[in-house]
Design a protein around this motif. Sequence first.
Motif, PDB file in Angstrom:
ATOM      1  N   MET A   1      22.484  40.018  79.378  1.00  0.00           N
ATOM      2  CA  MET A   1      22.993  41.391  79.328  1.00  0.00           C
ATOM      3  C   MET A   1      21.840  42.340  79.600  1.00  0.00           C
ATOM      4  SD  MET A   1      25.331  43.001  76.306  1.00  0.00           S
ATOM      5  CE  MET A   1      26.032  44.629  76.430  1.00  0.00           C
ATOM      6  N   GLY A   2      22.044  43.289  80.488  1.00  0.00           N
ATOM      7  CA  GLY A   2      20.972  44.168  80.898  1.00  0.00           C
ATOM      8  C   GLY A   2      20.588  45.179  79.839  1.00  0.00           C
ATOM      9  N   LEU A 217      33.113  39.123  81.607  1.00  0.00           N
ATOM     10  CA  LEU A 217      33.472  40.530  81.508  1.00  0.00           C
ATOM     11  C   LEU A 217      33.909  40.730  80.058  1.00  0.00           C
ATOM     12  CD1 LEU A 217      35.851  42.512  83.907  1.00  0.00           C
ATOM     13  CD2 LEU A 217      35.617  42.973  81.471  1.00  0.00           C
ATOM     14  N   TYR A 218      33.099  41.443  79.305  1.00  0.00           N
ATOM     15  CA  TYR A 218      33.301  41.601  77.861  1.00  0.00           C
ATOM     16  C   TYR A 218      34.160  42.828  77.577  1.00  0.00           C
ATOM     17  CZ  TYR A 218      31.983  42.718  73.003  1.00  0.00           C
ATOM     18  OH  TYR A 218      31.985  43.032  71.665  1.00  0.00           O
ATOM     19  N   HIS A 219      35.288  42.598  76.912  1.00  0.00           N
ATOM     20  CA  HIS A 219      36.195  43.679  76.534  1.00  0.00           C
ATOM     21  C   HIS A 219      36.537  43.492  75.057  1.00  0.00           C
ATOM     22  CE1 HIS A 219      39.353  46.504  76.225  1.00  0.00           C
ATOM     23  NE2 HIS A 219      39.737  46.515  77.483  1.00  0.00           N
ATOM     24  N   PHE A 233      30.300  37.978  68.794  1.00  0.00           N
ATOM     25  CA  PHE A 233      30.436  37.370  70.120  1.00  0.00           C
ATOM     26  C   PHE A 233      29.216  37.702  70.977  1.00  0.00           C
ATOM     27  CE2 PHE A 233      31.568  37.489  74.569  1.00  0.00           C
ATOM     28  CZ  PHE A 233      32.311  36.340  74.759  1.00  0.00           C
ATOM     29  N   LEU A 234      28.767  38.948  70.912  1.00  0.00           N
ATOM     30  CA  LEU A 234      27.614  39.355  71.710  1.00  0.00           C
ATOM     31  C   LEU A 234      26.340  38.639  71.273  1.00  0.00           C
ATOM     32  CD1 LEU A 234      28.118  43.197  72.191  1.00  0.00           C
ATOM     33  CD2 LEU A 234      28.334  41.389  73.907  1.00  0.00           C
ATOM     34  N   HIS A 238      25.508  37.032  74.845  1.00  0.00           N
ATOM     35  CA  HIS A 238      24.980  38.203  75.543  1.00  0.00           C
ATOM     36  C   HIS A 238      24.346  37.867  76.890  1.00  0.00           C
ATOM     37  CE1 HIS A 238      21.666  36.673  73.019  1.00  0.00           C
ATOM     38  NE2 HIS A 238      20.880  37.054  74.015  1.00  0.00           N
ATOM     39  N   GLU A 239      23.780  36.678  77.025  1.00  0.00           N
ATOM     40  CA  GLU A 239      23.128  36.341  78.290  1.00  0.00           C
ATOM     41  C   GLU A 239      24.129  36.152  79.426  1.00  0.00           C
ATOM     42  OE1 GLU A 239      20.577  33.014  77.742  1.00  0.00           O
ATOM     43  OE2 GLU A 239      19.122  34.113  76.519  1.00  0.00           O
ATOM     44  N   ARG A 240      25.376  35.877  79.095  1.00  0.00           N
ATOM     45  CA  ARG A 240      26.408  35.691  80.122  1.00  0.00           C
ATOM     46  C   ARG A 240      27.209  36.959  80.391  1.00  0.00           C
ATOM     47  NH1 ARG A 240      26.687  30.767  83.263  1.00  0.00           N
ATOM     48  NH2 ARG A 240      25.446  29.269  82.077  1.00  0.00           N
TER      49      ARG A 240
END
Length: 289
Positions: A1-2, A217-219, A233-234, A238-240
């Motif tokens: 995750m950026g 795609l995290y929602h 979950f993050l 987070h890396e994905r």
Amino acid sequence: MGSLKTVKGPAIFVGQYLSDEAPFNSLVGIAEWAASLGYAGIQILIGDRLIDMDRAAADVEYCKSLLTTPEKYQVQLTQLSSHLQGQLVAAHPAYDALFDGFAPPQLQGNPSARQKWATGVLIRAARASKNLGLAAHATFSRALACPYRYSWPQRPQNMVEIAFIEHSARWKPILDVFDEVGVHCCFELHPGEDVHDGASFDRFLRAVDGHRRACILYHPGHFVLQQVGYPSFLDIYHERVKIVHVKDAEFLPSGRQGVYGGTGRPIPCSWSWSSRLQRHFYEDCKVRV
């Protein structure tokens, strides 16, 4: 995750607005409209209305000209989305009638032709994303095992395993193309998809041999509806996570309804979409990370 320095947005997913009426019938109109609302980006549902995908997949100069349109309004193109076409890559026959409308008329009623067409669309989307300078693409995994997700009636022991083996056969060649062009393929983890939470994403990831372009795609709103712990979950994934969607959601369990309360509120008795227990509110604010 950026990091926050690499986030694009806030952006808005325009797929839910496309129509034959201005400003939602052209890229110029949508870019101007999004800018007027304060958005810095747009995520575009692919199709013939806004972008010629065949040309975008092959013509870098065409893609450069496309980018100048939103830039006139200080709006970025953040991602392309194949949410509709992605569902045709791996759809259980139970969904044939529901999903026929996602395919061109000449392919409707022909599931194998629909799948072949959708696979081609995803491959062109990968190449178009590269030509547009985009780092990630948004899609759905769809469902081969979804009708059998609940533990009753009991299913054969290997049914889910077979479904994910088939997912691998259908999705890994697509992911390989995304890898060739250096673009992440991000699956929105959504109720109704085989890849809908962390555990199912783990299973999908194993099926595609940990493919580095299989991303998320995290929602969090969709996790609220499933009662998944979206903050933790993050911590795990987070890396994905390469794309984030944000939309208000609520889950209101009662003495009558719970997680499966999608069949409507008890008084009046209704099976309508608008009366379902689990709901989203407001429109999406979408950003890329």
